[in-house]
Design a protein around this motif. Structure first.
Motif, PDB file in Angstrom:
ATOM      1  N   UNK A 180       0.880  -1.253   0.051  1.00 57.54           N
ATOM      2  CA  UNK A 180      -0.077   0.000   0.098  1.00 57.54           C
ATOM      3  C   UNK A 180       0.846   1.130   0.044  1.00 57.54           C
ATOM      4  N   UNK A 181       1.855   1.448   0.872  1.00 58.41           N
ATOM      5  CA  UNK A 181       2.956   2.398   0.854  1.00 58.41           C
ATOM      6  C   UNK A 181       3.481   2.627  -0.509  1.00 58.41           C
ATOM      7  N   UNK A 182       4.133   1.557  -0.862  1.00 63.86           N
ATOM      8  CA  UNK A 182       4.815   1.596  -2.209  1.00 63.86           C
ATOM      9  C   UNK A 182       3.718   2.308  -3.419  1.00 63.86           C
ATOM     10  N   UNK A 183       2.755   1.776  -3.218  1.00 62.84           N
ATOM     11  CA  UNK A 183       1.694   2.167  -4.342  1.00 62.84           C
ATOM     12  C   UNK A 183       1.572   3.464  -4.321  1.00 62.84           C
ATOM     13  N   UNK A 184       1.198   3.993  -2.994  1.00 59.56           N
ATOM     14  CA  UNK A 184       0.788   5.438  -2.555  1.00 59.56           C
ATOM     15  C   UNK A 184       1.954   6.388  -3.218  1.00 59.56           C
ATOM     16  N   UNK A 185       3.378   6.118  -3.031  1.00 62.49           N
ATOM     17  CA  UNK A 185       4.445   6.886  -3.292  1.00 62.49           C
ATOM     18  C   UNK A 185       4.706   6.708  -4.585  1.00 62.49           C
ATOM     19  N   UNK A 186       4.497   5.739  -5.403  1.00 62.30           N
ATOM     20  CA  UNK A 186       4.869   5.846  -6.738  1.00 62.30           C
ATOM     21  C   UNK A 186       3.984   6.929  -7.435  1.00 62.30           C
ATOM     22  N   UNK A 187       2.800   7.298  -6.879  1.00 68.39           N
ATOM     23  CA  UNK A 187       2.368   8.476  -7.490  1.00 68.39           C
ATOM     24  C   UNK A 187       2.843   9.574  -7.092  1.00 68.39           C
ATOM     25  N   UNK A 188       3.740   9.848  -6.176  1.00 69.44           N
ATOM     26  CA  UNK A 188       4.380  11.014  -5.820  1.00 69.44           C
ATOM     27  C   UNK A 188       5.789  10.582  -5.682  1.00 69.44           C
ATOM     28  N   UNK A 189       6.664  10.400  -6.674  1.00 73.75           N
ATOM     29  CA  UNK A 189       7.912   9.803  -6.588  1.00 73.75           C
ATOM     30  C   UNK A 189       9.116  10.709  -5.826  1.00 73.75           C
ATOM     31  N   UNK A 190       8.660  12.177  -5.754  1.00 81.16           N
ATOM     32  CA  UNK A 190       9.554  13.176  -5.203  1.00 81.16           C
ATOM     33  C   UNK A 190       9.586  12.700  -3.581  1.00 81.16           C
ATOM     34  N   UNK A 191       8.675  11.878  -2.993  1.00 77.72           N
ATOM     35  CA  UNK A 191       8.743  11.792  -1.656  1.00 77.72           C
ATOM     36  C   UNK A 191       9.868  10.784  -1.360  1.00 77.72           C
ATOM     37  N   UNK A 192      10.127   9.867  -2.365  1.00 77.54           N
ATOM     38  CA  UNK A 192      11.440   9.122  -2.165  1.00 77.54           C
ATOM     39  C   UNK A 192      12.520   9.864  -1.756  1.00 77.54           C
ATOM     40  N   UNK A 200       2.555  14.443   0.616  1.00 75.54           N
ATOM     41  CA  UNK A 200       2.638  13.520   1.612  1.00 75.54           C
ATOM     42  C   UNK A 200       1.237  13.279   2.371  1.00 75.54           C
ATOM     43  N   UNK A 201       0.358  14.401   2.286  1.00 73.51           N
ATOM     44  CA  UNK A 201      -0.792  13.790   3.014  1.00 73.51           C
ATOM     45  C   UNK A 201      -1.686  13.296   2.175  1.00 73.51           C
ATOM     46  N   UNK A 202      -1.687  13.358   0.801  1.00 74.86           N
ATOM     47  CA  UNK A 202      -2.499  12.484  -0.137  1.00 74.86           C
ATOM     48  C   UNK A 202      -1.954  11.376  -0.071  1.00 74.86           C
ATOM     49  N   UNK A 203      -0.774  10.889  -0.156  1.00 77.41           N
ATOM     50  CA  UNK A 203       0.144   9.629  -0.170  1.00 77.41           C
ATOM     51  C   UNK A 203      -0.336   8.876   1.008  1.00 77.41           C
ATOM     52  N   UNK A 204      -0.461   9.637   2.185  1.00 77.43           N
ATOM     53  CA  UNK A 204      -0.505   9.055   3.436  1.00 77.43           C
ATOM     54  C   UNK A 204      -1.975   8.513   3.405  1.00 77.43           C
ATOM     55  N   UNK A 205      -3.092   9.508   2.872  1.00 79.99           N
ATOM     56  CA  UNK A 205      -4.577   8.749   2.863  1.00 79.99           C
ATOM     57  C   UNK A 205      -4.800   7.809   1.804  1.00 79.99           C
ATOM     58  N   UNK A 206      -3.691   7.836   0.715  1.00 79.55           N
ATOM     59  CA  UNK A 206      -3.822   6.826  -0.107  1.00 79.55           C
ATOM     60  C   UNK A 206      -3.412   5.292   0.443  1.00 79.55           C
ATOM     61  N   UNK A 207      -2.529   5.341   1.326  1.00 80.60           N
ATOM     62  CA  UNK A 207      -1.572   4.098   1.841  1.00 80.60           C
ATOM     63  C   UNK A 207      -2.552   3.469   2.687  1.00 80.60           C
ATOM     64  N   UNK A 208      -3.781   4.204   3.020  1.00 86.18           N
ATOM     65  CA  UNK A 208      -4.810   3.133   3.777  1.00 86.18           C
ATOM     66  C   UNK A 208      -5.763   2.558   2.651  1.00 86.18           C
ATOM     67  N   UNK A 209      -5.380   2.650   1.401  1.00 87.16           N
ATOM     68  CA  UNK A 209      -6.261   1.694   0.439  1.00 87.16           C
ATOM     69  C   UNK A 209      -7.825   2.488   0.598  1.00 87.16           C
TER      70      UNK A 209
END
Ligand code: ATP
Length: 237
Positions: free
Chosen positions: A119-131, A149-158
């Motif tokens: 779930x985290x990898x999938x969310x971060x793949x959308x915002x590669x700058x976070x890596x 980060x806030x959007x990726x964090x929400x997406x990491x909850x699927x």
């Protein structure tokens, strides 16, 4: 691997909300079909944030019904609503400033039992700058980086439905473009309810639009068909 969730239908009927004796939402009715994006527009003070906070359960609705795929959320706690698949990115982001980017994401995924999934990898793949910011404390990021980060964090909850409160506010244009591309890419995968003041952005990404004025829905429809004059009448200051 836990499979990604299916987008849910979000339905709101007859929603009223009061702050003390002041009525702030009046009989709000809206539907976001699974995987679609609905933009909620309106002037400052129209009731947009109050609507999102009612949907999340952060403030109790005075009256009305909120359902996700037919399952009633009304009167459930914010935690139960989140577990039902509703994720919220509030205005101002509210990331954890002392936790790193990685920790912010892990806390969210862990709360949903997803820390051992992709779930985290999938969310971060959308915002590669976070890596490149992985070990930086959230509080040290720029506003635009925090929004990603806030959007990726929400997406990491699927989530099955995602509520976004003014994701473009105070953000530099290059990051607004990145956020727009992500929201466009969520079509068909996650139901999105987007509160926005940036009209052009909202009209580009949304499949349908609702305009609030003084707590009531005063316009609704397909952004390609809605009369621009009717929109600006309720939105322009
Ligand atoms: N905690 C509160 N207590 C009392 N009144 C409030 C509270 N929060 C908001 N209000 C009032 O409720 C109305 C709706 O506010 P809300 O923040 O939902 O509007 P908004 O459309 O999100 O505006 P903005 O774009 O400025 O965020 C406003 O008149 C506001 O002053």
């Amino acid at each position: 691997m836990t499979p990604a969730s299916q987008p849910a239908r979000l339905a709101v009927e007859g929603l009223d909300q009061h702050y003390g004796s002041a009525q702030v939402l009046r009989g709000i009715a809206l539907t976001v079909e699974p995987g679609a994006c609905l933009a909620v527009l309106g002037r400052n003070g129209a009731g947009k944030t109050t609507l999102l906070r009612c949907l999340t359960g952060l403030i109790p609705e005075s009256r009305g019904r909120i359902a996700l795929d037919g399952t009633e959320l009304t009167r459930l706690s914010p935690d139960r609503r989140a577990r039902s698949g509703l994720a919220y990115v509030p205005q101002g982001r509210e990331i954890f400033p002392d936790l790193t980017v990685a920790e912010n994401l892990r806390v969210a995924a862990r709360a949903h039992g997803l820390e051992r999934t992709d779930a985290i990898d999938e969310a971060v793949a959308l915002f590669p700058a976070l890596r490149g910011l992985w070990h930086r404390p959230g509080g040290n990021l720029s506003g635009g980086q925090q929004q990603q980060l806030a959007i990726a964090r929400a997406l990491a909850t699927r989530p099955r439905a995602l509520l976004l409160d003014e994701p473009t506010e105070g953000i530099q244009p290059s990051i607004v473009a990145a956020i727009e591309a992500v929201i466009a890419g969520l079509k068909g995968r996650i139901t999105v309810l987007l509160v926005e003041q940036y009209l052009d952005f909202a009209l580009r990404v949304a499949d349908s639009v609702v305009v609030l004025s003084r707590g009531s829905v005063v316009e609704r429809g397909d952004p390609k068909v809605l009369n621009p004059e009717a929109l600006t009448r309720h939105i322009a200051v």
